[in-house]
Design a protein around this motif. Structure first.
Motif, PDB file in Angstrom:
ATOM      1  N   ALA A 215      -4.341 -30.080   9.003  1.00 25.53           N
ATOM      2  CA  ALA A 215      -3.973 -29.502   7.705  1.00 25.53           C
ATOM      3  C   ALA A 215      -3.930 -27.993   7.865  1.00 25.53           C
ATOM      4  CB  ALA A 215      -4.970 -29.892   6.616  1.00 25.53           C
ATOM      5  N   GLU A 216      -2.870 -27.403   7.386  1.00 20.88           N
ATOM      6  CA  GLU A 216      -2.706 -25.953   7.402  1.00 20.88           C
ATOM      7  C   GLU A 216      -2.889 -25.365   8.798  1.00 20.88           C
ATOM      8  OE1 GLU A 216      -4.902 -24.187   4.176  1.00 20.88           O
ATOM      9  OE2 GLU A 216      -4.194 -25.716   2.753  1.00 20.88           O
ATOM     10  N   GLY A 217      -2.368 -26.098   9.788  1.00 22.74           N
ATOM     11  CA  GLY A 217      -2.282 -25.573  11.134  1.00 22.74           C
ATOM     12  C   GLY A 217      -3.500 -25.748  12.011  1.00 22.74           C
ATOM     13  N   ARG A 218      -4.451 -26.583  11.584  1.00 25.64           N
ATOM     14  CA  ARG A 218      -5.646 -26.781  12.406  1.00 25.64           C
ATOM     15  C   ARG A 218      -6.238 -28.161  12.116  1.00 25.64           C
ATOM     16  NH1 ARG A 218      -6.624 -23.107   8.426  1.00 25.64           N
ATOM     17  NH2 ARG A 218      -8.215 -23.654   6.892  1.00 25.64           N
ATOM     18  N   PRO A 219      -7.113 -28.642  13.003  1.00 32.78           N
ATOM     19  CA  PRO A 219      -7.762 -29.924  12.739  1.00 32.78           C
ATOM     20  C   PRO A 219      -8.554 -29.872  11.432  1.00 32.78           C
ATOM     21  CG  PRO A 219      -8.043 -29.312  15.033  1.00 32.78           C
ATOM     22  CD  PRO A 219      -7.446 -28.113  14.342  1.00 32.78           C
ATOM     23  N   ASN A 220      -8.502 -30.960  10.676  1.00 37.82           N
ATOM     24  CA  ASN A 220      -9.163 -30.985   9.367  1.00 37.82           C
ATOM     25  C   ASN A 220     -10.472 -31.767   9.377  1.00 37.82           C
ATOM     26  OD1 ASN A 220      -8.311 -33.758   9.251  1.00 37.82           O
ATOM     27  ND2 ASN A 220      -6.333 -33.094   8.451  1.00 37.82           N
ATOM     28  N   ARG A 223      -9.609 -38.323  10.857  1.00 35.79           N
ATOM     29  CA  ARG A 223      -8.537 -39.023  11.533  1.00 35.79           C
ATOM     30  C   ARG A 223      -7.415 -39.318  10.539  1.00 35.79           C
ATOM     31  NH1 ARG A 223     -11.559 -37.414  14.850  1.00 35.79           N
ATOM     32  NH2 ARG A 223     -12.098 -38.380  16.836  1.00 35.79           N
ATOM     33  N   SER A 224      -7.797 -39.678   9.318  1.00 38.81           N
ATOM     34  CA  SER A 224      -6.821 -39.878   8.250  1.00 38.81           C
ATOM     35  C   SER A 224      -7.209 -39.002   7.063  1.00 38.81           C
ATOM     36  CB  SER A 224      -6.736 -41.338   7.806  1.00 38.81           C
ATOM     37  OG  SER A 224      -5.849 -41.460   6.697  1.00 38.81           O
ATOM     38  N   PHE A 225      -6.678 -37.787   7.058  1.00 35.00           N
ATOM     39  CA  PHE A 225      -6.957 -36.909   5.929  1.00 35.00           C
ATOM     40  C   PHE A 225      -6.277 -37.431   4.672  1.00 35.00           C
ATOM     41  CE2 PHE A 225      -6.614 -32.780   3.578  1.00 35.00           C
ATOM     42  CZ  PHE A 225      -7.979 -32.573   3.439  1.00 35.00           C
ATOM     43  N   ARG A 226      -5.144 -38.117   4.856  1.00 35.82           N
ATOM     44  CA  ARG A 226      -4.479 -38.732   3.700  1.00 35.82           C
ATOM     45  C   ARG A 226      -5.438 -39.680   2.982  1.00 35.82           C
ATOM     46  NH1 ARG A 226      -3.020 -43.299   2.031  1.00 35.82           N
ATOM     47  NH2 ARG A 226      -3.980 -44.102   3.925  1.00 35.82           N
ATOM     48  N   ALA A 227      -6.135 -40.532   3.734  1.00 33.14           N
ATOM     49  CA  ALA A 227      -7.073 -41.465   3.111  1.00 33.14           C
ATOM     50  C   ALA A 227      -8.205 -40.723   2.427  1.00 33.14           C
ATOM     51  CB  ALA A 227      -7.622 -42.431   4.150  1.00 33.14           C
ATOM     52  N   ASN A 228      -8.653 -39.623   3.011  1.00 28.49           N
ATOM     53  CA  ASN A 228      -9.706 -38.834   2.370  1.00 28.49           C
ATOM     54  C   ASN A 228      -9.228 -38.222   1.060  1.00 28.49           C
ATOM     55  OD1 ASN A 228     -12.304 -37.227   2.365  1.00 28.49           O
ATOM     56  ND2 ASN A 228     -10.813 -35.569   2.437  1.00 28.49           N
ATOM     57  N   ASP A 425      -6.002 -39.548  17.297  1.00 26.00           N
ATOM     58  CA  ASP A 425      -6.742 -39.177  18.509  1.00 26.00           C
ATOM     59  C   ASP A 425      -5.808 -38.579  19.554  1.00 26.00           C
ATOM     60  OD1 ASP A 425      -9.360 -40.154  17.707  1.00 26.00           O
ATOM     61  OD2 ASP A 425      -8.499 -42.161  17.876  1.00 26.00           O
ATOM     62  N   ARG A 426      -4.628 -39.147  19.689  1.00 27.87           N
ATOM     63  CA  ARG A 426      -3.689 -38.648  20.686  1.00 27.87           C
ATOM     64  C   ARG A 426      -3.181 -37.256  20.338  1.00 27.87           C
ATOM     65  NH1 ARG A 426      -0.361 -44.381  21.433  1.00 27.87           N
ATOM     66  NH2 ARG A 426      -2.217 -45.610  21.938  1.00 27.87           N
ATOM     67  N   TRP A 427      -2.895 -37.034  19.038  1.00 30.19           N
ATOM     68  CA  TRP A 427      -2.441 -35.706  18.635  1.00 30.19           C
ATOM     69  C   TRP A 427      -3.543 -34.678  18.810  1.00 30.19           C
ATOM     70  CZ3 TRP A 427       2.250 -36.183  19.170  1.00 30.19           C
ATOM     71  CH2 TRP A 427       3.073 -37.088  18.508  1.00 30.19           C
ATOM     72  N   LEU A 428      -4.782 -35.042  18.506  1.00 30.15           N
ATOM     73  CA  LEU A 428      -5.886 -34.101  18.696  1.00 30.15           C
ATOM     74  C   LEU A 428      -6.067 -33.742  20.164  1.00 30.15           C
ATOM     75  CD1 LEU A 428      -8.454 -35.591  16.162  1.00 30.15           C
ATOM     76  CD2 LEU A 428      -7.467 -33.287  16.065  1.00 30.15           C
TER      77      LEU A 428
END
Length: 448
Positions: A215-220, A223-228, A425-428
């Protein structure tokens, strides 16, 4: 996000009418269909920014370009806000996310053909306009204030109301993107079984499809920020409703719940009237402050159902809503998962036994854990990865039993469940290594 229903002006005179409206969706097994809906995030290739509605490279131009391939425009106050062709629709989410609500299909191969055609058209029109599409669960770069608002009347009402009920409701509207599947039921008893299975196992779907770690250019941190985001959107209409698992649950109990969900709007003569927060029960009694003395129609009730956002939603069919959007193979994996679990009797019985008899049956608690941890969320004496492996294996047996060769679409989930490595996980891993902390690389390597 659903639009207004085809207007049914039949006055509501009893609870039974609303119950029968939903119960009327029951179909014999031979008539069951698969409806898949999926969203994607448009972006300008020149600078990765979200496109506005207007302009030569805007969302309106995108819709008009797609319309030229045989779709009928859908208008709201003169603005093109969607397209219609047969039983399929292309629609807009509040921040310009482009959604295909696919036609009901007999099998997953037909779904795949529909998906391929839609993506080919969207890519071709997008290329002409300088637009790309990101199949991701949450916009990885843009801030909330960077996002445009689409000119849909219901969204203006929700925009005013959402901040009153949760801190992240506007983010849900503007920056999230999902894939869901709509499936049929045979009877009330069959609906109850399917509803309970799919609600209990939504945390597994969230974990398997986790694809929004930025989110906003960095890890948030998720794994699923949408679900959060959905956990802090609106407690009146979201989440996993526990009453679905209570004895005696059925169509009538669901309708009683719907009547207690605060309203958003009423549509009259094509105009959206803001009644956000008001009671449908008051509407039934002719005491709705926004329309004093007026009583609802069945069309009003059908519209009201679309404002409920539980992880599984019952209309005249069941909608499984817990997954992040993803690349084409994941857009097919979601309907494959639920079709395998719920469209074969033996698989459905296995899935029901799994959620009923499991020694670690607190699926509500699991729902709170998986947005952050994904398949690594604690479960029994291990992690949810083990549960995901069981669920995917049941789905495979269900698809094999259908004898249509549809099990091929489960391959991405089988790999994820086996390795424990989700798309997130792969994107991170990419972010921390070859991307050197540059999230914008996602728009090249992860775009459609």
């Amino acid at each position: 996000m659903s639009g207004p229903s085809e207007a049914d002006a039949t006055p509501i005179t009893s609870l039974r009418q609303m119950v029968e409206h939903i119960a009327g969706g029951a179909k014999p097994r031979s008539a069951w269909r698969i409806g898949t809906e999926h969203e994607k995030i448009p972006f300008r290739r020149s600078d990765l920014s979200p496109p506005a509605y207007e302009g030569e490279d805007g969302i309106r131009a995108l819709l008009e370009g797609i319309a030229e391939t045989g779709w009928e425009p859908v208008l709201d106050n003169g603005n093109v806000i969607g397209l219609r062709r047969g039983r399929a629709n292309v629609s807009l989410e509040p921040g310009g996310q482009l959604e295909l609500s696919g036609a009901p299909m007999a099998d997953l191969h037909e779904t795949k053909a529909e998906l391929d055609e839609h993506l080919a058209v969207a890519r071709a029109v997008g290329e002409r306009l300088g637009l790309g599409f990101l199949p991701h669960g949450f916009h990885p770069l843009a801030r909330r204030e960077d996002m445009p608002w689409m000119p849909k009347s219901r969204y203006a009402i929700m925009r005013r109301y959402m901040p009153k009920r949760g801190a992240l409701g506007l983010d849900m509207m503007l920056r999230t993107s999902t894939v869901q599947v709509n499936l049929d039921f045979e009877s009330e008893a069959d609906m109850v079984e399917k509803f309970r299975i799919s609600l209990a196992l939504q945390p597994v779907a969230i974990a398997l499809f986790a694809n929004s770690p930025f989110a906003e250019g960095r890890p948030n941190g998720f794994r699923s920020f949408r679900a959060n985001v959905w956990t802090d959107t609106d407690p009146d209409r979201c989440g996993i409703p526990s009453f679905v698992f209570e004895p005696g649950f059925g169509f009538e109990r669901w309708v009683e719940y719907l009547l207690d969900v605060p309203m958003y709007f009423v549509v009259r003569d094509g105009r959206y009237i803001d009644v956000a927060g008001q009671s449908f029960r008051d509407f039934l009694a002719g005491r709705l402050p926004g329309l004093p003395g007026e009583r609802p129609t069945m069309g009003d009730f059908a519209d009201h159902i679309t404002t409920v956002f539980t992880e599984v939603r019952l209309k005249r069919y069941l909608e499984m809503r817990g997954a992040d959007s993803g690349p084409p193979e994941m857009l097919m994996a979601l309907p494959a998962l639920w079709t395998g679990l719920l469209y074969d009797r033996a698989a459905q019985a296995e899935a029901l036994a799994l959620i009923t008899d499991h020694p670690c049956g607190d699926f509500q608690a699991l729902h709170r854990e998986v947005p952050r941890l994904g398949l690594a969320a604690p479960w029994c004496d291990g992690t949810v990865q083990r549960l995901a492996q069981e669920v995917v294996a049941i789905a495979r047996r269900g698809l094999v039993a259908r004898d249509k060769g549809e099990e091929v679409y489960l391959a991405p989930l089988e790999e994820i469940a086996s390795t424990g490595r989700t798309l997130a996980d792969r994107w991170l891993e990419c972010y921390e290594t070859v991307w050197s902390g540059d999230v914008s690389r996602l728009f090249v390597e992860g775009a459609l």
